[in-house]
Design a protein around this motif. Structure first.
Motif, PDB file in Angstrom:
ATOM      1  N   CYS A   6       0.842  -1.195   0.000  1.00 13.31           N
ATOM      2  CA  CYS A   6       0.000   0.000   0.000  1.00 13.31           C
ATOM      3  C   CYS A   6       0.881   1.251   0.000  1.00 13.31           C
ATOM      4  N   THR A  13      -1.169  -5.739   2.736  1.00 15.77           N
ATOM      5  CA  THR A  13      -2.498  -6.353   2.760  1.00 15.77           C
ATOM      6  C   THR A  13      -3.340  -5.800   1.612  1.00 15.77           C
ATOM      7  N   PHE A  15      -5.470  -6.373  -1.848  1.00 16.24           N
ATOM      8  CA  PHE A  15      -6.262  -7.366  -2.559  1.00 16.24           C
ATOM      9  C   PHE A  15      -6.742  -6.762  -3.873  1.00 16.24           C
ATOM     10  N   VAL A  46      -7.389  -2.869  -3.292  1.00 16.26           N
ATOM     11  CA  VAL A  46      -7.827  -2.349  -2.004  1.00 16.26           C
ATOM     12  C   VAL A  46      -6.846  -2.780  -0.916  1.00 16.26           C
ATOM     13  N   CYS A  47      -6.423  -1.826  -0.102  1.00 12.94           N
ATOM     14  CA  CYS A  47      -5.639  -2.139   1.093  1.00 12.94           C
ATOM     15  C   CYS A  47      -6.613  -2.374   2.234  1.00 12.94           C
ATOM     16  N   THR A  48      -6.573  -3.572   2.783  1.00 17.09           N
ATOM     17  CA  THR A  48      -7.530  -3.892   3.839  1.00 17.09           C
ATOM     18  C   THR A  48      -7.051  -3.408   5.203  1.00 17.09           C
ATOM     19  N   THR A  49      -5.886  -2.765   5.276  1.00 15.18           N
ATOM     20  CA  THR A  49      -5.441  -2.155   6.532  1.00 15.18           C
ATOM     21  C   THR A  49      -5.993  -0.741   6.671  1.00 15.18           C
ATOM     22  N   GLY A  51      -7.806   0.920   3.854  1.00 12.30           N
ATOM     23  CA  GLY A  51      -8.944   1.169   2.973  1.00 12.30           C
ATOM     24  C   GLY A  51      -8.596   1.883   1.695  1.00 12.30           C
ATOM     25  N   THR A  53      -7.779   2.698  -1.976  1.00 14.69           N
ATOM     26  CA  THR A  53      -8.218   1.945  -3.139  1.00 14.69           C
ATOM     27  C   THR A  53      -7.731   2.629  -4.416  1.00 14.69           C
TER      28      THR A  53
END
Ligand SMILES: [Zn+2]
Length: 79
Positions: A6, A13, A15, A46-49, A51, A53
């Motif tokens: 990211c 993280t 996706f 998307v970075c799930t840490t 958010g 995008t």
């Protein structure tokens, strides 16, 4: 982002999904590229840490039209 890190929070993280974010059309987005709008599919990262995008249009014809038809303003690089 596409390398899995990211750019905002440096987490790994990230996706990706093709057309993973549905803003009304399941097959992509409408792009004003010529006189007519064209559909392009979109890869979403998307970075799930945090958010963050990013979106990437995938249709090479749409990308060519954006650069050639004069309906978009080219952003000059900062000095
Ligand atoms: Zn992040």
């Amino acid at each position: 982002m596409q390398n899995g890190t990211c750019p905002k929070c440096q987490a790994t993280t990230v996706f990706m999904r093709n057309n993973g974010i549905d803003i009304g059309e399941p097959n992509g987005v409408w792009v004003v590229s010529t006189k007519q709008r064209r559909m392009s599919s979109v890869n979403s990262y998307v970075c799930t840490t945090c958010g963050y995008t990013e979106f990437y249009l995938t249709d090479p014809q749409v990308l060519a039209e954006i650069s050639q038809f004069g309906r978009w303003t080219r952003v000059n690089p900062s000095a």
